[in-house]
Design an enzyme around this catalytic site. Sequence first.
Site, PDB file in Angstrom:
ATOM      1  N   ASP A 146       0.846  -1.206   0.000  1.00  0.00           N
ATOM      2  CA  ASP A 146       0.000   0.000   0.000  1.00  0.00           C
ATOM      3  C   ASP A 146       0.876   1.249   0.000  1.00  0.00           C
ATOM      4  O   ASP A 146       2.059   1.200   0.346  1.00  0.00           O
ATOM      5  CB  ASP A 146      -1.006  -0.029   1.154  1.00  0.00           C
ATOM      6  CG  ASP A 146      -0.422  -0.568   2.438  1.00  0.00           C
ATOM      7  OD1 ASP A 146       0.821  -0.693   2.528  1.00  0.00           O
ATOM      8  OD2 ASP A 146      -1.195  -0.871   3.362  1.00  0.00           O
ATOM      9  N   GLU A 161      -5.593   3.670   3.751  1.00  0.00           N
ATOM     10  CA  GLU A 161      -6.125   4.271   4.982  1.00  0.00           C
ATOM     11  C   GLU A 161      -7.513   4.861   4.754  1.00  0.00           C
ATOM     12  O   GLU A 161      -8.197   5.227   5.696  1.00  0.00           O
ATOM     13  CB  GLU A 161      -5.185   5.367   5.493  1.00  0.00           C
ATOM     14  CG  GLU A 161      -3.788   4.879   5.868  1.00  0.00           C
ATOM     15  CD  GLU A 161      -3.769   3.989   7.107  1.00  0.00           C
ATOM     16  OE1 GLU A 161      -4.796   3.869   7.794  1.00  0.00           O
ATOM     17  OE2 GLU A 161      -2.706   3.411   7.383  1.00  0.00           O
TER      18      GLU A 161
HETATM   19  C1  LIG Z   1      -3.448  -1.409   9.540  1.00  0.00           C
HETATM   20  C2  LIG Z   1      -4.293  -0.241   9.889  1.00  0.00           C
HETATM   21  O1  LIG Z   1      -3.995   0.491  10.823  1.00  0.00           O
HETATM   22  N1  LIG Z   1      -5.364  -0.014   9.107  1.00  0.00           N
HETATM   23  C3  LIG Z   1      -6.326   1.014   9.358  1.00  0.00           C
HETATM   24  C4  LIG Z   1      -7.395   0.944   8.300  1.00  0.00           C
HETATM   25  C5  LIG Z   1      -8.408   2.060   8.404  1.00  0.00           C
HETATM   26  C6  LIG Z   1      -9.776   1.676   7.926  1.00  0.00           C
HETATM   27  C7  LIG Z   1     -10.795   2.808   7.936  1.00  0.00           C
HETATM   28  N2  LIG Z   1     -10.263   4.071   7.513  1.00  0.00           N
HETATM   29  C8  LIG Z   1     -11.403   2.941   9.330  1.00  0.00           C
HETATM   30  O2  LIG Z   1     -10.976   3.790  10.109  1.00  0.00           O
HETATM   31  O3  LIG Z   1     -12.341   2.202   9.634  1.00  0.00           O
HETATM   32  C9  LIG Z   1      -6.940   0.852  10.753  1.00  0.00           C
HETATM   33  O4  LIG Z   1      -7.320   1.871  11.346  1.00  0.00           O
HETATM   34  O5  LIG Z   1      -7.051  -0.278  11.265  1.00  0.00           O
END
Ligand SMILES: CC(=O)N[C@@H](CCC[C@H](N)C(=O)O)C(=O)O
Length: 380
Positions: free
Chosen positions: A72, A131
């Site tokens: 990513d 993200e």
């Molecule tokens: C690995 C990681 O930290 N991923 C993020 C993905 C965000 C998903 C979305 N924007 C949300 O906030 O639901 C995480 O916060 O887990």
Amino acid sequence: MSSTTGHPFIDIRRQLHQIPEPGFSEFKTQRFLLDYLAALPQERMEIKTWRTGILVRIKGKNPAKRLGYRADMDGLPIEEDTTYPFRSTHPGYMHACGHDFHMAIALGVLTHFIHHPINDDLIFIFQPAEEGPGGAQPMLESKEFAEWRPDTIFALHIAPEYPVGTIATRPGILFANTSELFIDLVGRGGHAAFPHQANDMVVAAAHLLTQIQSIVSRNIDPLDSAVVTVGKIEGGTKQNIIAEKARLEGTIRTLSMESMAKIKARIESLVRGVEAGFECKATIDYGANYRQVYNEETITREFMGWVRENGNVELIECREAMTGEDFGYFLSEIPGFMFWLGVETPYGLHHAKIEPNEKAIDIAIELLTKYLTWKSDGVR
Ligand SMILES: CC(=O)N[C@@H](CCC[C@H](N)C(=O)O)C(=O)O
């Protein structure tokens, strides 16, 4: 490329670290990656762009299948507070989730296979907007991806809590289902001295915030983990003005889709209750929703067995985590897995002070090049 650390892919990570960009605005990052790829021997390589993402095919010697590897690309809206001399040059943006590591490792693996071709085709997927708002799903649905659709797909994510020299994964669910959450409340503003002539959205938001905390503790099966976090709340304009508007921003995480539906239904009931109780209007927006990261069991067990016998790392069979990852969309259609890469550091993902240990970059490149060679050619 001239190296300042003596480790070309650490140098690349540091250069990428300086240019974090929002999802679908990774223009400099895409340019950096394309320039790097252009400097490699071109005979075995084909390149396509998709929005701000990139797909690279390394042609195999005698391909029977396509092995996919995804990294990513986007950064986060965080003001960096590390001790690095190579801090972000983009104010208010930072690679605080390791995507600079993920891209540098992918380039390291890709470069190895340019010089040491294997039988099968390799597809490297540089994916924007992990993200948010989520690049995986539209990329998966694109014609560019369909033309080179891999038969199996892999990815890693840095893990601050694991030591360098370890990786962690498990068959089945690794990461949760996620949904963003945005609630807007609109009432009637007014003078702080005349509360009876207004209806105060700061008070309404405070009630709603407290009620939302009861959902996981009172409505969800305790054996089916779930999280509702409200990470941001704003409302009002001045200390002596009753707030006309308030906004809550959060995220929902569940291990089952049933719990996701239940939580959303409860939020809707609570919001309707606040609307009635505070005589205001409310809207709910669930923003980006990510599918769980589900590691295909046979391939994951095979990988774990291979790591135990052949890997340069210690393998930890971990528990599932409530993190989200839109790599789950790829895994919902293409068998494969994701694993955590230990980068031991005291600050967690999404923290302004996170400084992952760069020794993990070469460790990951060695692990992945050996594994993909074995997966294609059976060579240990
Ligand atoms: C690995 C990681 O930290 N991923 C993020 C993905 C965000 C998903 C979305 N924007 C949300 O906030 O639901 C995480 O916060 O887990």
